[in-house]
Design an enzyme around this catalytic site. Sequence first.
Site, PDB file in Angstrom:
ATOM      1  N   ASP A   1       0.848  -1.191   0.000  1.00 46.97           N
ATOM      2  CA  ASP A   1       0.000   0.000   0.000  1.00 46.97           C
ATOM      3  C   ASP A   1       0.890   1.250   0.000  1.00 46.97           C
ATOM      4  O   ASP A   1       2.080   1.170   0.339  1.00 46.97           O
ATOM      5  CB  ASP A   1      -0.860  -0.073   1.279  1.00 46.97           C
ATOM      6  CG  ASP A   1      -1.694   1.143   1.493  1.00 46.97           C
ATOM      7  OD1 ASP A   1      -2.353   1.600   0.556  1.00 46.97           O
ATOM      8  OD2 ASP A   1      -1.669   1.659   2.641  1.00 46.97           O
TER       9      ASP A   1
ATOM     10  N   ASP B   1      -0.336   5.090   0.906  1.00 47.97           N
ATOM     11  CA  ASP B   1      -0.618   6.080   1.955  1.00 47.97           C
ATOM     12  C   ASP B   1      -0.819   5.401   3.316  1.00 47.97           C
ATOM     13  O   ASP B   1      -1.644   4.492   3.455  1.00 47.97           O
ATOM     14  CB  ASP B   1      -1.863   6.901   1.599  1.00 47.97           C
ATOM     15  CG  ASP B   1      -1.693   7.636   0.265  1.00 47.97           C
ATOM     16  OD1 ASP B   1      -0.594   7.589  -0.316  1.00 47.97           O
ATOM     17  OD2 ASP B   1      -2.678   8.244  -0.186  1.00 47.97           O
TER      18      ASP B   1
HETATM   19 MG    MG Z   1      -3.150   3.021   3.400  1.00 45.06          MG
END
Ligand code: MG
Length: 188
Positions: free
Chosen positions: A8, A10
């Site tokens: 991932d 962010d």
């Molecule tokens: Mg995230």
Amino acid sequence: MQKYLFIDRDGTLIEGPASGGQIDSFDKLKFYPHVICNLSKIAEELDFRLVMVTNQNGLGTPTFTQQMFLPVQNFVIDVFKNEGILFSDIIVDGSYPSENSAMRKPRTGRMKAYMNNAAIDMAHSFVIGDRITDVQFAKNMGCNAIFLDPENMRGAAEITDSIDYLKEHTVALATHNWQDVYEFLKNK
Ligand SMILES: [Mg+2]
């Protein structure tokens, strides 16, 4: 067989926006602590291929244009590249949660090429992410999860298994620290 880390962005590679919105300018950009040195060791020493998988709500709409997204995204990719961290693929979905798109994590519409590739060792691959939706995404792909913010239950409305089930069966490591991620993966 090739092992993968599906990572991932962010809240995992860079910090999530304090406002809860999107990272649409450089003043909102902060790298996750210790991610660069530890991911660099993972890339250099371990046998995983790296793929970035990120939901970017509303990307491509007037309030979050590609012109707002790409300078920061390209900078992030360049910083990692300069430290030997190369993503073999970068998968971005711009839909909103309310659209329930099959292309949006935790759903796997964008991952079929990986899931259907017999040369990939999915059972020994990991999703690394900060949301319970990343854990659900791991479960949906048939791999395990490294859960970077295990107290955070944002996104719980988008999961289809129970939190208890995912924690027990899919989370292989829960930590806030990329040093732990490296130490854990070193023994895999
Ligand atoms: Mg995230």
